[in-house]
Write a protein that holds these residues in place. Structure first.
Motif, PDB file in Angstrom:
ATOM      1  N   LYS A  36       0.831  -1.204   0.000  1.00 24.88           N
ATOM      2  CA  LYS A  36       0.000   0.000   0.000  1.00 24.88           C
ATOM      3  C   LYS A  36       0.868   1.256   0.000  1.00 24.88           C
ATOM      4  O   LYS A  36       0.558   2.241  -0.682  1.00 24.88           O
ATOM      5  CB  LYS A  36      -0.920   0.002   1.221  1.00 24.88           C
ATOM      6  N   GLU A  37       1.949   1.224   0.756  1.00 28.69           N
ATOM      7  CA  GLU A  37       2.848   2.380   0.784  1.00 28.69           C
ATOM      8  C   GLU A  37       3.595   2.517  -0.544  1.00 28.69           C
ATOM      9  O   GLU A  37       3.912   3.631  -0.968  1.00 28.69           O
ATOM     10  CB  GLU A  37       3.834   2.270   1.951  1.00 28.69           C
ATOM     11  N   TYR A  38       3.864   1.393  -1.218  1.00 28.87           N
ATOM     12  CA  TYR A  38       4.535   1.480  -2.519  1.00 28.87           C
ATOM     13  C   TYR A  38       3.613   2.128  -3.543  1.00 28.87           C
ATOM     14  O   TYR A  38       4.066   2.861  -4.432  1.00 28.87           O
ATOM     15  CB  TYR A  38       4.969   0.097  -2.983  1.00 28.87           C
ATOM     16  N   VAL A  39       2.323   1.865  -3.438  1.00 32.68           N
ATOM     17  CA  VAL A  39       1.365   2.534  -4.327  1.00 32.68           C
ATOM     18  C   VAL A  39       1.429   4.047  -4.117  1.00 32.68           C
ATOM     19  O   VAL A  39       1.388   4.823  -5.084  1.00 32.68           O
ATOM     20  CB  VAL A  39      -0.064   2.004  -4.068  1.00 32.68           C
ATOM     21  N   VAL A  40       1.550   4.479  -2.861  1.00 37.04           N
ATOM     22  CA  VAL A  40       1.676   5.917  -2.575  1.00 37.04           C
ATOM     23  C   VAL A  40       2.927   6.478  -3.242  1.00 37.04           C
ATOM     24  O   VAL A  40       2.900   7.544  -3.869  1.00 37.04           O
ATOM     25  CB  VAL A  40       1.722   6.165  -1.054  1.00 37.04           C
ATOM     26  N   VAL A  41       4.042   5.755  -3.131  1.00 37.85           N
ATOM     27  CA  VAL A  41       5.302   6.202  -3.744  1.00 37.85           C
ATOM     28  C   VAL A  41       5.147   6.325  -5.258  1.00 37.85           C
ATOM     29  O   VAL A  41       5.564   7.316  -5.872  1.00 37.85           O
ATOM     30  CB  VAL A  41       6.439   5.223  -3.394  1.00 37.85           C
ATOM     31  N   LEU A  42       4.537   5.331  -5.873  1.00 39.27           N
ATOM     32  CA  LEU A  42       4.380   5.361  -7.326  1.00 39.27           C
ATOM     33  C   LEU A  42       3.425   6.454  -7.771  1.00 39.27           C
ATOM     34  O   LEU A  42       3.597   7.042  -8.851  1.00 39.27           O
ATOM     35  CB  LEU A  42       3.896   3.994  -7.821  1.00 39.27           C
ATOM     36  N   ASN A  43       2.417   6.746  -6.974  1.00 45.01           N
ATOM     37  CA  ASN A  43       1.491   7.821  -7.336  1.00 45.01           C
ATOM     38  C   ASN A  43       2.109   9.202  -7.164  1.00 45.01           C
ATOM     39  O   ASN A  43       1.645  10.173  -7.771  1.00 45.01           O
ATOM     40  CB  ASN A  43       0.209   7.711  -6.515  1.00 45.01           C
ATOM     41  N   GLU A  44       3.155   9.308  -6.356  1.00 43.46           N
ATOM     42  CA  GLU A  44       3.867  10.582  -6.209  1.00 43.46           C
ATOM     43  C   GLU A  44       4.878  10.793  -7.331  1.00 43.46           C
ATOM     44  O   GLU A  44       5.294  11.933  -7.599  1.00 43.46           O
ATOM     45  CB  GLU A  44       4.608  10.619  -4.857  1.00 43.46           C
ATOM     46  N   LEU A  45       5.282   9.716  -7.996  1.00 45.59           N
ATOM     47  CA  LEU A  45       6.391   9.783  -8.949  1.00 45.59           C
ATOM     48  C   LEU A  45       6.158  10.743 -10.111  1.00 45.59           C
ATOM     49  O   LEU A  45       7.082  11.479 -10.497  1.00 45.59           O
ATOM     50  CB  LEU A  45       6.711   8.377  -9.461  1.00 45.59           C
ATOM     51  N   PRO A  46       4.968  10.788 -10.735  1.00 43.30           N
ATOM     52  CA  PRO A  46       4.786  11.743 -11.843  1.00 43.30           C
ATOM     53  C   PRO A  46       5.038  13.193 -11.437  1.00 43.30           C
ATOM     54  O   PRO A  46       5.566  13.979 -12.236  1.00 43.30           O
ATOM     55  CB  PRO A  46       3.321  11.531 -12.247  1.00 43.30           C
ATOM     56  N   PHE A  47       4.675  13.563 -10.220  1.00 45.93           N
ATOM     57  CA  PHE A  47       4.924  14.928  -9.750  1.00 45.93           C
ATOM     58  C   PHE A  47       6.422  15.164  -9.561  1.00 45.93           C
ATOM     59  O   PHE A  47       6.933  16.256  -9.846  1.00 45.93           O
ATOM     60  CB  PHE A  47       4.167  15.178  -8.443  1.00 45.93           C
ATOM     61  N   VAL A  48       7.125  14.140  -9.091  1.00 51.08           N
ATOM     62  CA  VAL A  48       8.580  14.239  -8.957  1.00 51.08           C
ATOM     63  C   VAL A  48       9.224  14.476 -10.316  1.00 51.08           C
ATOM     64  O   VAL A  48      10.114  15.314 -10.472  1.00 51.08           O
ATOM     65  CB  VAL A  48       9.144  12.947  -8.313  1.00 51.08           C
ATOM     66  N   VAL A  49       8.754  13.744 -11.321  1.00 47.20           N
ATOM     67  CA  VAL A  49       9.313  13.878 -12.673  1.00 47.20           C
ATOM     68  C   VAL A  49       9.080  15.282 -13.218  1.00 47.20           C
ATOM     69  O   VAL A  49       9.989  15.908 -13.789  1.00 47.20           O
ATOM     70  CB  VAL A  49       8.699  12.809 -13.597  1.00 47.20           C
ATOM     71  N   MET A  50       7.866  15.796 -13.051  1.00 51.71           N
ATOM     72  CA  MET A  50       7.581  17.142 -13.558  1.00 51.71           C
ATOM     73  C   MET A  50       8.443  18.186 -12.852  1.00 51.71           C
ATOM     74  O   MET A  50       8.942  19.128 -13.469  1.00 51.71           O
ATOM     75  CB  MET A  50       6.096  17.457 -13.378  1.00 51.71           C
ATOM     76  N   ASP A  51       8.605  18.029 -11.535  1.00 54.49           N
ATOM     77  CA  ASP A  51       9.461  18.963 -10.794  1.00 54.49           C
ATOM     78  C   ASP A  51      10.899  18.891 -11.293  1.00 54.49           C
ATOM     79  O   ASP A  51      11.590  19.914 -11.402  1.00 54.49           O
ATOM     80  CB  ASP A  51       9.412  18.649  -9.297  1.00 54.49           C
TER      81      ASP A  51
END
Length: 557
Positions: free
Chosen positions: A346-361
């Motif tokens: 469940k926490e890995y899903v959170v990490v993966l859902n944050e990743l697109p924002f990290v990429v844009m930043d």
């Protein structure tokens, strides 16, 4: 140790909630010396007279006891030398609180000057105060511990100058009762001074940081850990692994982030068989807290919620660092095993859902200077003077503003600004989030690097990079996709499929979804198309050169 409460006839020395206690053999002269220290009404001459003439004992303990009705009284025994050390920033660190779970602080006014404090400490030491003296149950109240934890650099210097200290450590980084930038700065200066005195303190300092409670801020944690690395000895591998384990168990997520980013290797994150991986320990502690929460009657207090949150953040730190999710680390043998694995996923899903924002930043960080220059130059280029006639003519031509056609100034400005784009900034931004080696990081890093290079040097405007909406020749608004600088090889006789960076990053996330059986990873763009536009084989991902249709592999596997 027997004790006697202070006489009720004495003038008040302490704040409400704390009273003095004495050992049974404490002499009146010793009590007078303690009273003067607590009131900060002492000079070196008076201290010397009380000790050498009147028999006051500088090598003694003073009891501080909470006035807590209905509770078992708790007494903290403090050496006189420690009581003479100021809290220079008035921040009330943990040593001057009666109990870490209570907020009953010892509040003493400071000496009238830093020099007077130094003179008092030197007088007490010269008259017999032992710099290592402490109550067996209150190790943290030794003079050097008090000086270090209060950030009192003057007291630290006095104690170091004695060359009599039998134990040294850097100050703990637990936040004080009254956090302040002044306290943070003082603690950093103190740690730097102690590491200059003994660089071997670095290993213990890392371990103490990993076990500090409550948690300090991220900014202070990183500055403190940087200080340890810059001024101390190299941190041994065994210390790094122990610190990872302690931080995983206690929920010290900022320390865990730092360790994963700056110190830990893949072998530390995923140790060989026979060692408990940090992720396993973090999952076990998270499950214990959640099970306790499930059995909680009534409202859950803030401390419990903070503890759960901190351990979830530790799990995410380890996942971003490439922690192994295989059944070797998170088995599925028992019901408890399966619960722990489910919590981690469940926490890995959170990490993966944050990743697109990290990429844009990351992309925005690399292109920001180019975009700034583009905006400025687009406005000023048309006003730049130029001469378009032969300067050798009898009458030199007059300068005139540059003349551009539609969009020419913007295109020229974008190309000039390309000299300012910063590819390392994008990779650094990715590295700060995905902190260690993993297939996910390798793919995302390669995709971001290619996109930034192409966006900065192969396009004619920022609009071409970000996409949006554009009015066509027929006057209708049409959607312009983000830059599609990736291509999936379709063979010589077919048209290569064009992709943007969002599709490639989501493709990397889908690999993790398939590998670990995840649910809940959100695409977040072109949702109506499902995941069909993000399905490709990594070995066939590349790009097509602008001069032709020849496909070039990016070499991402």
């Amino acid at each position: 140790m027997s004790e006697q409460p202070a006489s009720t006839a004495q003038p008040p020395l302490l704040n409400d909630g704390i009273e003095l206690c004495w050992q049974t053999d404490t002499s009146p002269a010793t009590k007078r010396l303690a009273h003067r220290i607590l009131r900060r009404e002492l000079t070196p001459a008076i201290a010397t007279r009380l000790i050498r003439t009147n028999g006051a004992d500088p090598h003694t303990l003073v009891g501080l006891r909470e006035k807590a009705p209905g509770e078992w009284p708790h007494t903290k025994w403090v050496p006189l030398l420690s009581l003479a050390i100021d809290d220079p920033t008035d921040s009330v660190p943990s040593v001057w609180r009666m109990d870490l779970d209570l907020e009953t602080p010892l509040l003493l006014k400071p000496w009238s000057s830093r020099q007077l404090q130094r003179d008092i400490l030197e007088a007490l030491i010269s008259c017999g105060a032992n710099v290592n003296f402490h109550h067996p149950a209150h190790f943290s109240m030794r003079a050097m511990s008090v000086a270090a934890k209060t950030g009192n650099i003057e007291a630290v210097e006095v104690l170091l100058a004695t060359n009599q200290l039998d134990y040294l450590s850097c100050p703990s980084i637990s936040p004080p009762l009254r956090p302040s930038q002044a306290y943070d700065d003082a603690l950093i200066r103190t740690a730097r001074r102690l590491l200059h005195h003994d660089p071997s303190l670095s290993g213990l300092a890392v371990l103490e940081a990993a076990t500090s409670r409550p948690l300090p801020s991220k900014a202070f944690t990183y500055e403190y850990m940087d200080t340890i690395l810059q001024h101390g000895d190299p941190i041994p591998v065994g210390v790094v692994r122990t610190a990872l384990s302690e931080a995983a168990g206690l929920g010290s997520h900022w320390v865990m982030d730092y360790l994963c980013e700056r110190l830990a290797t893949p072998a530390d994150i995923n140790p060989a068989q026979g060692h408990h991986p940090p992720l396993q320990r973090a999952a076990m502690h998270l499950q214990v807290l959640l099970d306790e929460w499930d059995g909680w009657d009534g409202d859950v207090d803030d401390d419990m919620l903070d503890a759960i949150r901190n351990r979830k953040l530790v799990v995410r730190s380890l996942l971003r660092a490439g922690a192994d999710l295989s059944t070797k680390v998170l088995p599925i043998t028992t019901t408890g095993d399966r619960k722990r694995r489910e919590l981690v996923l469940k926490e890995y899903v959170v990490v993966l859902n944050e990743l697109p924002f990290v990429v844009m930043d990351a992309i925005n960080a690399a292109l920001s200077t180019q975009r700034d220059a583009y905006i400025v130059m687009t406005r000023i280029l048309p006003f730049v003077d130029h001469n378009d006639e032969d300067a050798c003519l009898p009458h030199p031509p007059s300068p005139s503003p540059l003349s551009f056609g539609p969009q020419e100034a913007a295109a020229i400005a974008w190309k000039i600004g390309a000299f300012l784009h910063d590819p390392p900034a994008a990779l650094t931004a990715v590295d700060q989030v995905l902190t260690n080696a993993s297939a996910l990081k390798r793919r995302v890093r390669a995709a971001v690097g290619h996109f930034v290079k192409w966006a900065a040097t192969k396009t004619v405007s920022n609009r071409e990079v970000v996409g949006g909406w554009s009015r066509g020749p027929d006057g209708q608004m049409a959607r312009v996709p983000q830059l599609q600088c990736f291509a999936v090889d379709a063979g010589q006789r077919h048209t290569h499929t064009q992709l943007g960076v969002r599709e490639v990053v989501h493709g990397a996330r889908l690999e993790e979804v398939r590998q670990h059986g995840l649910e809940g990873v959100v695409k977040g763009f072109n949702n109506e198309e499902g995941n069909d536009d993000c399905q490709f084989q990594w070995g066939r991902l590349g790009f097509v050169g602008q001069t032709g249709q020849q496909w070039v592999s990016l070499g991402i596997n």
